[in-house]
Design a protein around this motif. Structure first.
Motif, PDB file in Angstrom:
ATOM      1  N   THR A 194     -46.164 -81.521  -0.526  1.00  0.00           N
ATOM      2  CA  THR A 194     -47.326 -80.810  -1.083  1.00  0.00           C
ATOM      3  C   THR A 194     -48.052 -81.612  -2.161  1.00  0.00           C
ATOM      4  OG1 THR A 194     -45.931 -79.677  -2.713  1.00  0.00           O
ATOM      5  CG2 THR A 194     -46.279 -78.553  -0.605  1.00  0.00           C
ATOM      6  N   ASP A 195     -47.574 -82.820  -2.437  1.00  0.00           N
ATOM      7  CA  ASP A 195     -48.184 -83.670  -3.459  1.00  0.00           C
ATOM      8  C   ASP A 195     -49.399 -84.382  -2.849  1.00  0.00           C
ATOM      9  OD1 ASP A 195     -48.905 -85.623  -5.308  1.00  0.00           O
ATOM     10  OD2 ASP A 195     -46.830 -86.000  -5.923  1.00  0.00           O
ATOM     11  N   GLU A 196     -50.575 -84.030  -3.289  1.00  0.00           N
ATOM     12  CA  GLU A 196     -51.792 -84.586  -2.697  1.00  0.00           C
ATOM     13  C   GLU A 196     -51.993 -86.064  -3.014  1.00  0.00           C
ATOM     14  OE1 GLU A 196     -55.131 -82.163  -3.713  1.00  0.00           O
ATOM     15  OE2 GLU A 196     -54.385 -80.415  -2.616  1.00  0.00           O
ATOM     16  N   THR A 197     -51.248 -86.593  -3.985  1.00  0.00           N
ATOM     17  CA  THR A 197     -51.353 -88.019  -4.301  1.00  0.00           C
ATOM     18  C   THR A 197     -50.504 -88.872  -3.358  1.00  0.00           C
ATOM     19  OG1 THR A 197     -49.507 -88.086  -5.880  1.00  0.00           O
ATOM     20  CG2 THR A 197     -51.680 -87.426  -6.733  1.00  0.00           C
ATOM     21  N   VAL A 198     -49.643 -88.228  -2.571  1.00  0.00           N
ATOM     22  CA  VAL A 198     -48.733 -88.947  -1.666  1.00  0.00           C
ATOM     23  C   VAL A 198     -49.196 -88.789  -0.221  1.00  0.00           C
ATOM     24  CG1 VAL A 198     -46.369 -89.051  -0.753  1.00  0.00           C
ATOM     25  CG2 VAL A 198     -46.748 -88.688  -3.198  1.00  0.00           C
ATOM     26  N   LYS A 199     -49.370 -89.927   0.449  1.00  0.00           N
ATOM     27  CA  LYS A 199     -49.792 -89.901   1.848  1.00  0.00           C
ATOM     28  C   LYS A 199     -48.675 -90.301   2.805  1.00  0.00           C
ATOM     29  CE  LYS A 199     -54.702 -90.778   0.888  1.00  0.00           C
ATOM     30  NZ  LYS A 199     -55.862 -91.680   1.175  1.00  0.00           N
ATOM     31  N   SER A 200     -47.701 -91.058   2.315  1.00  0.00           N
ATOM     32  CA  SER A 200     -46.576 -91.465   3.153  1.00  0.00           C
ATOM     33  C   SER A 200     -45.352 -91.700   2.281  1.00  0.00           C
ATOM     34  CB  SER A 200     -46.915 -92.720   3.965  1.00  0.00           C
ATOM     35  OG  SER A 200     -47.352 -93.751   3.114  1.00  0.00           O
ATOM     36  N   VAL A 201     -44.173 -91.704   2.936  1.00  0.00           N
ATOM     37  CA  VAL A 201     -42.900 -91.777   2.215  1.00  0.00           C
ATOM     38  C   VAL A 201     -42.023 -92.856   2.847  1.00  0.00           C
ATOM     39  CG1 VAL A 201     -40.859 -90.491   1.458  1.00  0.00           C
ATOM     40  CG2 VAL A 201     -43.053 -89.292   1.753  1.00  0.00           C
ATOM     41  N   ILE A 202     -41.357 -93.628   1.997  1.00  0.00           N
ATOM     42  CA  ILE A 202     -40.358 -94.604   2.433  1.00  0.00           C
ATOM     43  C   ILE A 202     -39.007 -94.173   1.861  1.00  0.00           C
ATOM     44  CG2 ILE A 202     -39.580 -97.009   2.285  1.00  0.00           C
ATOM     45  CD1 ILE A 202     -42.574 -97.764   1.931  1.00  0.00           C
ATOM     46  N   VAL A 203     -37.976 -94.183   2.691  1.00  0.00           N
ATOM     47  CA  VAL A 203     -36.626 -93.853   2.243  1.00  0.00           C
ATOM     48  C   VAL A 203     -35.766 -95.102   2.332  1.00  0.00           C
ATOM     49  CG1 VAL A 203     -34.614 -92.373   2.569  1.00  0.00           C
ATOM     50  CG2 VAL A 203     -36.875 -91.520   3.154  1.00  0.00           C
ATOM     51  N   THR A 204     -35.032 -95.406   1.264  1.00  0.00           N
ATOM     52  CA  THR A 204     -34.152 -96.571   1.271  1.00  0.00           C
ATOM     53  C   THR A 204     -32.929 -96.291   0.405  1.00  0.00           C
ATOM     54  OG1 THR A 204     -34.166 -98.989   1.112  1.00  0.00           O
ATOM     55  CG2 THR A 204     -35.213 -97.777  -0.704  1.00  0.00           C
ATOM     56  N   GLY A 205     -32.020 -97.257   0.357  1.00  0.00           N
ATOM     57  CA  GLY A 205     -30.828 -97.117  -0.459  1.00  0.00           C
ATOM     58  C   GLY A 205     -30.823 -98.130  -1.585  1.00  0.00           C
ATOM     59  N   ASN A 213     -38.014-100.512  14.656  1.00  0.00           N
ATOM     60  CA  ASN A 213     -39.295-101.089  15.090  1.00  0.00           C
ATOM     61  C   ASN A 213     -39.454-102.543  14.688  1.00  0.00           C
ATOM     62  OD1 ASN A 213     -39.644 -98.332  15.587  1.00  0.00           O
ATOM     63  ND2 ASN A 213     -41.819 -98.379  15.061  1.00  0.00           N
ATOM     64  N   HIS A 214     -38.863-102.906  13.540  1.00  0.00           N
ATOM     65  CA  HIS A 214     -39.033-104.263  13.014  1.00  0.00           C
ATOM     66  C   HIS A 214     -37.751-104.685  12.305  1.00  0.00           C
ATOM     67  CE1 HIS A 214     -43.424-103.893  13.583  1.00  0.00           C
ATOM     68  NE2 HIS A 214     -43.292-102.680  13.064  1.00  0.00           N
ATOM     69  N   VAL A 215     -37.505-105.996  12.277  1.00  0.00           N
ATOM     70  CA  VAL A 215     -36.417-106.578  11.486  1.00  0.00           C
ATOM     71  C   VAL A 215     -37.021-107.658  10.598  1.00  0.00           C
ATOM     72  CG1 VAL A 215     -34.262-107.893  11.524  1.00  0.00           C
ATOM     73  CG2 VAL A 215     -34.662-106.105  13.233  1.00  0.00           C
ATOM     74  N   VAL A 216     -36.745-107.568   9.295  1.00  0.00           N
ATOM     75  CA  VAL A 216     -37.230-108.554   8.331  1.00  0.00           C
ATOM     76  C   VAL A 216     -36.088-108.897   7.382  1.00  0.00           C
ATOM     77  CG1 VAL A 216     -39.624-107.743   8.454  1.00  0.00           C
ATOM     78  CG2 VAL A 216     -38.077-106.749   6.745  1.00  0.00           C
ATOM     79  N   THR A 217     -36.277-109.891   6.532  1.00  0.00           N
ATOM     80  CA  THR A 217     -35.246-110.217   5.556  1.00  0.00           C
ATOM     81  C   THR A 217     -35.137-109.078   4.537  1.00  0.00           C
ATOM     82  OG1 THR A 217     -36.724-111.322   3.998  1.00  0.00           O
ATOM     83  CG2 THR A 217     -35.773-112.666   5.782  1.00  0.00           C
ATOM     84  N   GLN A 218     -33.996-109.011   3.879  1.00  0.00           N
ATOM     85  CA  GLN A 218     -33.815-107.954   2.885  1.00  0.00           C
ATOM     86  C   GLN A 218     -34.832-108.080   1.760  1.00  0.00           C
ATOM     87  OE1 GLN A 218     -29.848-107.515   1.069  1.00  0.00           O
ATOM     88  NE2 GLN A 218     -30.059-105.363   1.569  1.00  0.00           N
ATOM     89  N   ALA A 219     -35.180-109.295   1.385  1.00  0.00           N
ATOM     90  CA  ALA A 219     -36.157-109.503   0.315  1.00  0.00           C
ATOM     91  C   ALA A 219     -37.534-108.990   0.705  1.00  0.00           C
ATOM     92  CB  ALA A 219     -36.224-110.989  -0.050  1.00  0.00           C
ATOM     93  N   GLU A 220     -37.844-109.041   1.986  1.00  0.00           N
ATOM     94  CA  GLU A 220     -39.167-108.622   2.471  1.00  0.00           C
ATOM     95  C   GLU A 220     -39.253-107.141   2.822  1.00  0.00           C
ATOM     96  OE1 GLU A 220     -40.737-112.496   4.937  1.00  0.00           O
ATOM     97  OE2 GLU A 220     -39.069-111.358   5.781  1.00  0.00           O
ATOM     98  N   LEU A 221     -38.094-106.485   2.930  1.00  0.00           N
ATOM     99  CA  LEU A 221     -38.027-105.158   3.545  1.00  0.00           C
ATOM    100  C   LEU A 221     -38.965-104.131   2.925  1.00  0.00           C
ATOM    101  CD1 LEU A 221     -36.635-103.271   5.609  1.00  0.00           C
ATOM    102  CD2 LEU A 221     -34.896-102.805   3.861  1.00  0.00           C
ATOM    103  N   LEU A 222     -38.872-103.937   1.630  1.00  0.00           N
ATOM    104  CA  LEU A 222     -39.649-102.873   0.988  1.00  0.00           C
ATOM    105  C   LEU A 222     -41.146-103.167   1.039  1.00  0.00           C
ATOM    106  CD1 LEU A 222     -38.782-100.189  -0.106  1.00  0.00           C
ATOM    107  CD2 LEU A 222     -38.752-101.167  -2.405  1.00  0.00           C
ATOM    108  N   ASP A 223     -41.525-104.414   0.785  1.00  0.00           N
ATOM    109  CA  ASP A 223     -42.946-104.762   0.847  1.00  0.00           C
ATOM    110  C   ASP A 223     -43.487-104.614   2.264  1.00  0.00           C
ATOM    111  OD1 ASP A 223     -43.248-105.244  -1.840  1.00  0.00           O
ATOM    112  OD2 ASP A 223     -42.918-107.410  -1.687  1.00  0.00           O
ATOM    113  N   PHE A 224     -42.680-104.967   3.251  1.00  0.00           N
ATOM    114  CA  PHE A 224     -43.099-104.827   4.646  1.00  0.00           C
ATOM    115  C   PHE A 224     -43.326-103.354   4.975  1.00  0.00           C
ATOM    116  CE2 PHE A 224     -42.550-104.507   9.217  1.00  0.00           C
ATOM    117  CZ  PHE A 224     -43.247-105.617   9.692  1.00  0.00           C
ATOM    118  N   ALA A 225     -42.394-102.498   4.540  1.00  0.00           N
ATOM    119  CA  ALA A 225     -42.527-101.057   4.777  1.00  0.00           C
ATOM    120  C   ALA A 225     -43.763-100.503   4.079  1.00  0.00           C
ATOM    121  CB  ALA A 225     -41.277-100.330   4.300  1.00  0.00           C
TER     122      ALA A 225
END
Length: 258
Positions: free
Chosen positions: A43-54, A179-191
């Motif tokens: 319901t947060d109008e400032t958020v358009k998409s969500v990424i989940v990670t550990g 869908n995609h495989v990238v290095t761990q360093a690239e993961l969050l930026d890629f997402a």
């Protein structure tokens, strides 16, 4: 919240499961907190998409917290699965905003089930995925038997679940599990990059598309009918008016999200 972190930037919310000493295992309180987070973000109008990670470099989520249910009865076990699916896994699958799993490291048991509940998955090249529940004398209970077969096919799901084996990121890519495989360093930026591509489009239309796609996997629901209804509903939105006007005027659309 004790077990998760939420960071919102540029209309993208990053939800990080933060139990590194437990390899981010899902316990009851973490599932509750994740539900609360997703409910708020929906319901947060400032958020358009969500990424989940550990958190950390070892695990997305390395399973459920077995100590919480080791002594459960038949009735308690059934309630555990039903409650978890309602609060988190089904809730994520049906969220009105795109949810991307950024799978860093181990995604086992409930961790893989959470990743599969997300709308699609991106993996780091060191990721390992599996459903090892049969080694404990139980089966996946948070939708794993259903979603894995939907994503990779019946035969591969049968083999993965019955052998309790792990697959690596490239095998998961070959199976269509990620869908995609990238290095761990690239993961969050890629997402985040994919999230930003999504965010340029109509959030109203995306929500309708999520509902229509999910309808194909619900017993007794005609996905084509849901698609027709949702297609028609789009014509009454401000986003449709803006999108078609922008196209005709040969400019980029600025969707109001209504």
């Amino acid at each position: 919240m004790e077990n998760i972190l939420i960071d919102i930037q540029d209309h993208v919310a990053v939800v990080t499961i933060n139990r590194p000493t437990k390899l981010n295992a899902l316990n009851k309180s973490t599932i509750e907190e994740l539900h609360q987070a997703f409910a708020k973000l929906s319901t947060d109008e400032t958020v358009k998409s969500v990424i989940v990670t550990g958190s950390g470099e070892k695990a997305f989520v390395a399973g459920a917290d077995i100590s919480e249910f080791a002594n459960f009865s038949v009735e308690e076990g059934g309630k555990l699965a039903a409650k978890g699916q309602e609060l988190l896994f089904d809730y994520v699958q049906n969220l009105n905003k795109p949810v991307i799993a950024a799978v860093n490291g181990f995604a086992l048991g409930g961790g893989l089930e959470l990743a599969m509940a997300c709308h699609f998955r991106i993996a780091s090249d060191n990721a390992k995925m599996g459903l090892p529940e049969v080694t404990l004398g139980v089966i996946p209970g948070y939708g794993g038997t259903q979603r894995l077969a939907q994503l990779v096919g019946k035969g591969r799901a049968m083999e993965m679940i019955m052998t309790a084996g792990m697959i690596d990121a490239n095998t998961a890519l070959n199976y269509g599990l990620v869908n995609h495989v990238v290095t761990q360093a690239e993961l969050l930026d890629f997402a985040k990059g994919i999230a930003q591509k999504i965010n340029k489009n109509s959030g109203v239309a995306i929500a309708k598309a999520i509902e229509a796609i999910n309808a194909n996997y619900q017993d007794g629901v005609n996905g084509f009918e849901i698609e027709i209804n949702n297609f028609g509903a789009c014509f009454g939105t401000e986003d449709f008016k803006e999108g078609t006007t922008a196209f005709l005027e040969k400019r980029k659309a600025n969707f109001p999200g209504k």
